[in-house]
Every structure is written in C-alpha cells, then in structure tokens.
Design an enzyme around this catalytic site. Structure first.
Site, short mmCIF file in Angstrom:
data_model
loop_
_atom_site.label_atom_id
_atom_site.label_comp_id
_atom_site.label_asym_id
_atom_site.label_seq_id
_atom_site.Cartn_x
_atom_site.Cartn_y
_atom_site.Cartn_z
N CYS A 1 3.28 -5.19 6.51
CA CYS A 1 2.84 -4.67 5.22
C CYS A 1 4.03 -4.07 4.46
O CYS A 1 5.05 -3.72 5.05
CB CYS A 1 1.77 -3.60 5.38
SG CYS A 1 0.15 -4.27 5.80
N HIS B 1 0.81 -1.21 0.00
CA HIS B 1 0.00 0.00 0.00
C HIS B 1 0.84 1.26 0.00
O HIS B 1 2.05 1.23 0.23
CB HIS B 1 -0.97 -0.01 1.20
CG HIS B 1 -0.32 -0.04 2.54
ND1 HIS B 1 0.18 1.08 3.15
CD2 HIS B 1 -0.10 -1.08 3.39
CE1 HIS B 1 0.68 0.74 4.35
NE2 HIS B 1 0.53 -0.56 4.51
#
Length: 165
Positions: A140, A124
């Site tokens: 992440c 992301h």
C-alpha cells in the site's frame, strides 16, 4: 446519528485545511493530467496537473519484494475505513484482530483510503506518520493524514494510478 457523521466529516476535512502539497515541474508525456503517479524509488506520489506541473506528496511504499508497480485506477474512496488485514499480513502478524474499526488509533488506514482496482492495495493515511519516506508497507501507499485528505478532495473514483520503480 447525524451528529456522528458530522463530527467524522469535520475531523476528516480539518486535516485538509493544513495540507500544502508541493507544486513541482513534471513533464513526462506518458502521464496525462489527473493521473496519480507513485515513484517507489523516490517515495513520492505525484498528481499530474496541466502545464507541466504536478502536486508532490511524500509517501511510504512497499518494503523490498512487496512494492507494487503497474497501472490501475481508484475503485473506491472511503473516509475512516475499517481495516481487515490481508492474508499475507495476518500470516506475518497473527496477533492482529480480524477487523480494526475505522477511526481506532491502531487502524493503519488513517483518515481516508482510496482502494485500487485489481488487488488488495490502497492509497491511504496512516497511524504511523514516522513511516512516511520509507519502504515499510505490504504494498500500500501510505500518506500523512493531512496529505490523503488533500488528495482525496482532488481525485475521484476511476482516477488512473500508475506506480513505477
């Protein structure tokens, strides 16, 4: 309502226009063209191309003990997603709200996110561009917003993703 979606779309894609991933030599036969390869040690993400090259992007990866490794695929693709902190994050940062709306300045997902199958991880954007190039996340993979916008338009749901040490 249409105007809102148009404004969001234009803001998102304007980041893509400024992106220029680095084209590098990449000849690891373990990874087919179209595969995303995350090198945790290099803090780089590669999108493998044909002809022995890849597009290379700088990323932030999981901090010590939290870096994700393995094989999966992109399960979902989201523009300006809302974010709900996973339990492990909420445990460490109990002051966080249950949900941070998409597009909010304190939303850590940035302009786009690609969720990965089999867990709570995603590739992301970020609201903290200074974190890129460091091991700081809970697993992440963070990218500059311009870079996630560029990668987002090059891949699809079911694109293979491999993270290595």
């Amino acid at each position: 309502m249409v105007a809102i979606y148009l404004a969001i779309g234009l803001a998102f894609w304007s980041h893509a226009a400024a992106a220029a991933p680095e084209v590098v030599s990449f000849s690891d036969a373990r990874f087919a063209p179209g595969t995303i390869v995350v090198s945790n040690s290099e803090k780089r993400l590669y999108l493998v191309q044909r002809g022995g090259t890849a597009l290379r992007y700088p990323v932030a990866v999981g901090k010590r003990g939290k870096a994700w490794t393995g094989r999966t695929f992109i399960r979902g693709m989201h523009v300006r997603p809302a974010w709900s902190p996973p339990a492990v994050v909420k445990r460490d940062l109990p002051h966080l709200p249950a949900v941070i709306p998409g597009g909010a300045p304190n939303n850590p997902m940035g302009v786009a996110a690609m969720t990965l199958a089999g867990g709570e991880f995603a590739i992301h954007g970020t609201n903290r561009p200074g974190s890129i190039g460091r091991a700081v996340s809970y697993g992440c993979i963070r990218m500059q917003n311009r870079d996630i916008a560029d990668l987002f338009r090059r891949v699809n749901v079911r694109t293979p993703v491999v993270a290595v040490n």
